[in-house]
Design an enzyme around this catalytic site. Structure first.
Site, PDB file in Angstrom:
ATOM      1  N   GLU A 177       0.824  -1.221   0.000  1.00 41.58           N
ATOM      2  CA  GLU A 177       0.000   0.000   0.000  1.00 41.58           C
ATOM      3  C   GLU A 177       0.859   1.273   0.000  1.00 41.58           C
ATOM      4  OE1 GLU A 177      -2.565  -0.497   3.406  1.00 41.58           O
ATOM      5  OE2 GLU A 177      -4.054  -1.523   2.209  1.00 41.58           O
ATOM      6  N   GLU A 366      -5.842  -8.008  -0.884  1.00 42.74           N
ATOM      7  CA  GLU A 366      -6.425  -7.902   0.458  1.00 42.74           C
ATOM      8  C   GLU A 366      -7.888  -7.550   0.302  1.00 42.74           C
ATOM      9  OE1 GLU A 366      -4.639  -5.370   3.440  1.00 42.74           O
ATOM     10  OE2 GLU A 366      -2.631  -5.777   2.674  1.00 42.74           O
TER      11      GLU A 366
HETATM   12  C1  BG6 Z   1      -4.083  -2.928   5.124  1.00 41.75           C
HETATM   13  C2  BG6 Z   1      -2.756  -3.478   5.523  1.00 41.75           C
HETATM   14  O1  BG6 Z   1      -3.971  -1.563   5.194  1.00 41.75           O
HETATM   15  O2  BG6 Z   1      -5.198  -3.187   5.900  1.00 41.75           O
HETATM   16  C3  BG6 Z   1      -2.809  -4.683   6.435  1.00 41.75           C
HETATM   17  O3  BG6 Z   1      -1.977  -3.789   4.405  1.00 41.75           O
HETATM   18  C4  BG6 Z   1      -3.919  -4.454   7.460  1.00 41.75           C
HETATM   19  O4  BG6 Z   1      -1.565  -4.877   7.022  1.00 41.75           O
HETATM   20  C5  BG6 Z   1      -5.239  -4.335   6.722  1.00 41.75           C
HETATM   21  O5  BG6 Z   1      -3.966  -5.425   8.456  1.00 41.75           O
HETATM   22  C6  BG6 Z   1      -6.447  -4.212   7.624  1.00 41.75           C
HETATM   23  O6  BG6 Z   1      -6.251  -3.161   8.518  1.00 41.75           O
HETATM   24  P1  BG6 Z   1      -6.409  -3.366  10.081  1.00 41.75           P
HETATM   25  O7  BG6 Z   1      -6.062  -2.059  10.675  1.00 41.75           O
HETATM   26  O8  BG6 Z   1      -7.817  -3.761  10.308  1.00 41.75           O
HETATM   27  O9  BG6 Z   1      -5.459  -4.453  10.468  1.00 41.75           O
END
Ligand code: BG6
Length: 467
Positions: A177, A366
């Site tokens: 990201e 993701e």
């Molecule tokens: C993304 C990241 O921004 O979101 C991950 O690449 C992260 O590392 C994911 O875990 C979800 O965010 P969070 O804050 O719920 O863990």
């Protein structure tokens, strides 16, 4: 093509990052990363507290102990039918300080085992080279990515990985990201939270150059390598059809796309150069930088997708939360327990926009729902809310591929196994298809168990996406 018309060989799988699962933060020669100094809190600024109480719990130190349980976890991924697994390598396992010239053999030995285990199960690894885990030493001694020397350190680190995993790892992502660095400068760039825009953009320029060099070296070492860029993506909708709202939303969206523009198109867009000039932001481009960017664009674009956001030109704003993106609340959407607005159609919108803009293969690396899970008396976890979220998003992705013709070659569900939240350090914000017995204070057996969503996803994969 299968019954869903999804391409054969589509890479279904899951995703994690090293610091959110491995633990063993100081074992076998590993040095400390910035994230190893963070405590858990929903208030991101409190996590950085240097003077955390002595008995503070640091979630990354043990995390879910993947370091010692990777075999069991990978066997579960294989049981779910994963075709791919997106993982990251901790820079500080390979170069404990970050500026050494020789890698730490024990660190490489760990990843040899993980990667061999994946290959044994016919799971294609997708490796993120840097996922929010700056070596602390590089921050303290060099000032993080504001220092151009980081380009050399990263280049050396990436070369070691390309050489070691030649023939085993084909898909790489350089920086997780990369656009999030504007919101998380400490975590992503190793620079102060209150750094100026000029400082942030300069540090990001260094990452762009490092990423282009990784493409160059990665291809030279193994022409089969596919080196991708990665964006934290959320569409930005105008709050109303008022032209001023539409314009503000478009401006913000273009500002975000700038990161992918540089890495995929190979140059700084004119509008950003105009923006820098208007804000008196002076960036230093060393000789050869712009040629590197032009000659070595990324091979594909990976992106995360959790939520969409909304913008208006109003002075008073009703803000919503969502993966570091502060936008306005969209009255048409529901939100997660953490205030992230849920918008499956936004994923189809994004896939179309990104493919149309770059005409390069895309992969969703993701996507998922962070939620509190209840354990039933019989030990089961009936996470229908997670299934609904994933189902709607997978359906939107399939529409983009099958109806709209988008070239998207994979989907990895974020936090396929419960892990430490990057934003809050909590374990209770669970994304997993696999439950891990661990709470926000570090209590629990660390035992793994399959949630209802595990079985559901297994079915989806085995039918290549029939929902
Ligand atoms: C993304 C990241 O921004 O979101 C991950 O690449 C992260 O590392 C994911 O875990 C979800 O965010 P969070 O804050 O719920 O863990």
């Amino acid at each position: 093509m299968s019954k869903t018309n999804m391409p054969e060989g589509f890479l279904w799988g899951g995703a994690t990052s090293a610091n959110q699962i491995e633990g063993a933060w100081d074992k076998d020669g590993k040095g400390p990363s910035f994230v190893d100094g963070l405590i858990a809190s929903r208030d991101i600024q409190k996590r950085y507290a240097k003077e955390a109480p002595k008995d503070s719990y640091f979630p990354s130190h043990q995390a879910i102990d993947f370091y010692h349980r990777y075999k069991e976890d990978i066997a579960l991924f294989a049981e779910a039918g994963f075709k791919t697994y997106r993982m990251s390598i901790a820079w500080t396992r390979i170069f404990p300080n970050g500026d050494e010239t020789k890698p730490n053999e024990e660190g490489l030995a760990f990843y040899d085992q993980v990667i061999n285990e994946l290959i044994k199960h016919k799971i294609e690894p997708i490796v993120t080279i840097s996922h929010f885990e700056m070596p602390q030493y590089l921050i303290d001694e060099y000032g993080g990515w504001s220092n151009r020397k980081l380009i050399d350190f990263f280049t050396n680190y990436a070369k070691v990985l390309f050489e070691r995993y030649k023939g085993k790892v084909k898909y790489w992502l350089t920086f997780n990201e990369i656009n999030m660095a504007m919101f998380l400068p400490q975590m992503a760039l190793g620079i102060r939270t209150d750094a100026t825009e000029e400082e942030k953009y300069q540090a990001i320029h260094h990452q762009f150059v490092a990423s282009a060099l990784a493409v160059k070296n990665g291809h030279e070492i193994d022409p089969n390598n596919q080196i991708g860029a990665m964006l934290g993506y959320a569409p930005i909708y105008p709050l109303t059809s008022k032209p001023a709202d539409v314009f503000v939303a478009k401006q913000r969206e273009l500002q975000k796309l700038f990161f992918a523009d540089v890495q995929l198109k190979g140059h700084y867009p004119k509008r950003m150069l105009a923006y820098f000039a208007s804000q008196a932001i002076h960036l230093h481009f060393a000789e050869g930088d712009l040629e590197l960017l032009a000659n070595y664009p990324s091979d594909y674009l990976g992106f995360s997708y959790y939520t969409s956001t909304t913008m208006s030109n109003n002075k008073e704003k009703d803000l919503s939360e969502g993966n570091g993106i502060l936008g306005e609340r969209n009255p048409h959407l529901e939100e997660s327990e953490w205030g992230w607005q849920i918008d499956a159609l936004g994923l189809r919108y994004g896939l179309n926009l990104l493919y149309d803009r770059y005409e390069k293969p895309l992969i969703i690396v993701e996507n998922g729902l962070g939620a509190v899970d209840q354990i039933e008396d019989n030990g089961e976890i009936i996470d229908d809310y997670r299934i609904s979220y994933l189902e709607a998003h997978i359906k939107a992705m399939q529409d983009a591929i099958v109806i709209d013709g988008v070239d998207c070659f994979g989907y990895t569900a974020w936090g396929c196994i419960d892990l430490v939240s990057a934003g809050t350090g909590q374990m209770s914000k669970r994304y997993g298809l696999i439950h891990v017995d661990r709470d926000d204070e570090g209590n629990g057996t660390l035992n793994r168990s399959k949630k209802k969503s595990f079985h559901w996803y297994q079915e989806v994969i085995s039918n290549n996406g029939v929902l």
